[in-house]
Enzyme design. Structure first.
Site, PDB file in Angstrom:
ATOM      1  N   ASP A 115       0.880  -1.064   0.007  1.00  0.00           N
ATOM      2  CA  ASP A 115       0.127  -0.013   0.046  1.00  0.00           C
ATOM      3  C   ASP A 115       0.895   1.244   0.048  1.00  0.00           C
ATOM      4  O   ASP A 115       1.114   1.818   1.029  1.00  0.00           O
ATOM      5  CB  ASP A 115      -0.907  -0.217   1.314  1.00  0.00           C
ATOM      6  N   GLU A 149      -2.485  10.530   0.146  1.00  0.00           N
ATOM      7  CA  GLU A 149      -3.849   9.721   0.061  1.00  0.00           C
ATOM      8  C   GLU A 149      -4.340   9.282   1.215  1.00  0.00           C
ATOM      9  O   GLU A 149      -5.392   9.436   1.796  1.00  0.00           O
ATOM     10  CB  GLU A 149      -3.748   8.586  -0.998  1.00  0.00           C
ATOM     11  N   ASP A 177      -5.036   0.562  -6.137  1.00  0.00           N
ATOM     12  CA  ASP A 177      -4.726   0.835  -4.836  1.00  0.00           C
ATOM     13  C   ASP A 177      -4.956  -0.426  -3.841  1.00  0.00           C
ATOM     14  O   ASP A 177      -5.120  -0.131  -2.670  1.00  0.00           O
ATOM     15  CB  ASP A 177      -5.372   1.844  -4.213  1.00  0.00           C
TER      16      ASP A 177
HETATM   17 ZN   LIG Z   1      -3.730   2.836  -0.351  1.00  0.00          ZN
END
Ligand SMILES: [Zn+2]
Length: 330
Positions: A115, A149, A177
Site C-alpha cells: 500500500d 492519500e 490501490d
Molecule cells: Zn492505499
C-alpha cells in the site's frame, strides 16, 4: 476507523484520549487516519496491539487501570507535498486524457510495499513500456503518483482542483490501490455505461467482473465528485488486508507474479481506453453526482470521513463549465 462523530462523542463524554484495539492478530501494529478532514481529531487516539489491549480490557473489568500515554505526534498545518505527473501525448486526440494513477505516500510502520508501492511501480512500468516501445496512443495518457492519500486523499483532490478547467477532457481515470491482489474487474463507480468500453479495451483479458457501485476509499473519489468517469481495480484483498498499514507491509508481502499481471492488465486497459473510437460517457453534473452519492448510500460515510461538508460547500466536486458555479447549488 474514521469517524468524526465517534471522536466528538468521546470528547464530549470527557475522555482525554482513546485507545483502539488493533484489528490484526499477534502483536501486529497498524496505523489509520482518524479523521480525513481539515480539522484535527478532537482528542488523541492510539492503537494498541490486540493482545495487550485485550489484557488492558480484562484488567479494567476487575479494577481501575492507569495508563500513561506518551504520544509524540505533531499537528502541522499547510504541509507542502507533491504529486508526480507525466504524460505521453496522444497522436489523434491529444486534448483528451486517460489517467492512470496510484498513491505515492504510505504509513510509516512498514515500507508501504503493498500500500501502495507496488502500484506506483505499476504506473511507472506502464509508462516505461510505452516509452521503450516508442508507442504513441490515440489520446494522451497521463501518469499520476498522488501524495497524501492516506491522510485524506489530498493529492488527488489537489490534482482535480488544479486541473479543474481540463476535467471535461479527462475521459477516464484509472486507479490501482489494493497491493498485488489479482484484478478480477473494475469498480465502475456508478457508471455502468463504462462496462462495454472497458471490456473492449481489455481485449479479452480475464478481468471482466465489474462492480457498478461507487466507492469512497481511494484516489478515484475526487474525480467521481467532479463527474469524471473513474475506475478502480477490483483486486483480491486476501493477502492485502492482513498487512496494509502495518509493520508487515514490506516487499516480501508482494506477489510479484500477480503484480506483473496487474501491470500488463493496466497497460492493455489504458492503451485500449486511449485508442478506442467509442464514445465515453459524458462528465456528470453536480446534481447527478449528488444523486449517485445518495442512491449508493455514501452520504453517511462521507459525513464520517469529513467529506460531506466540503461537498455541500462546493469546495470539492467542480461543476462543468456550462453549470452554475454557485457552491452547493444542487
Ligand atoms: Zn492505499
Amino acid at each position: 476507523m474514521r469517524s468524526r462523530g465517534l471522536l466528538e462523542a468521546a470528547s464530549r463524554a470527557g475522555l482525554v484520549a482513546l485507545v483502539v484495539q488493533s484489528n490484526r492478530p499477534r502483536g501486529l501494529l497498524h496505523s489509520h487516519a482518524m479523521v480525513f478532514g481539515r480539522t484535527p481529531a478532537p482528542l488523541p487516539v492510539a492503537i494498541a496491539a490486540r493482545e495487550p489491549a485485550a489484557r488492558l480490557a480484562r484488567l479494567a473489568s476487575a479494577s481501575p487501570v492507569r495508563l500513561r500515554l506518551n504520544l509524540v505526534n505533531r499537528i502541522q498545518r499547510d504541509v507542502e507535498a507533491h504529486n508526480v505527473v507525466a504524460e505521453i501525448r496522444g497522436r489523434d486526440r491529444p486534448e483528451e486524457i486517460v489517467l492512470l494513477g496510484a498513491h505515492l505516500d504510505s504509513w510509516s510502520l512498514g515500507t508501504g510495499a503493498e500500500d501502495n508501492g507496488v502500484n506506483v511501480a505499476l504506473v511507472l512500468d506502464v509508462a516505461r513500456a510505452f516509452r521503450e516501445l516508442g508507442l504513441r496512443p490515440g489520446r494522451t495518457i497521463r501518469f499520476a503518483l498522488f501524495t497524501g492519500e492516506e491522510e485524506g486523499l489530498w493529492g488527488s483532490s489537489g490534482y482535480v482542483e488544479r486541473h479543474r478547467d481540463e476535467l471535461d477532457r479527462h475521459v477516464a481515470a484509472v486507479i490501482f490501490d489494493v497491493g498485488s491482489g489479482r484484478t478480477s474487474g473494475f469498480f465502475l463507480n456508478g457508471r455502468p455505461e463504462l462496462a462495454p468500453i472497458v471490456r473492449a479495451a481489455l481485449h479479452g483479458l480475464d478481468a471482466d467482473r465489474h462492480v457498478v457501485a461507487p466507492i469512497d476509499a481511494t484516489d478515484n473519489f475526487a474525480f467521481l465528485l467532479s463527474g469524471v468517469p473513474n475506475l478502480v481495480a477490483a483486486q483480491d484483498t486476501t493477502g492485502y488486508l492482513a498487512d496494509y498499514h502495518a509493520a508487515s507491509d514490506t516487499l516480501e508481502r508482494v506477489d510479484a507474479r500477480e503484480a506483473r499481471r496487474n501491470a500488463e492488465l493496466a497497460a492493455v486497459l489504458v492503451w485500449g481506453l486511449a485508442s478506442t473510437i467509442e464514445r465515453f460517457p459524458p462528465r456528470q453534473r453536480r446534481a447527478e453526482v449528488e444523486r449517485l452519492l445518495v442512491d449508493a448510500g455514501l452520504v453517511e460515510q462521507m459525513k464520517a470521513f469529513d467529506q460531506w461538508e466540503d461537498w455541500k460547500a462546493g469546495r470539492v466536486g467542480f461543476p462543468a463549465p456550462d453549470e452554475p458555479r454557485t457552491p452547493g447549488s444542487p
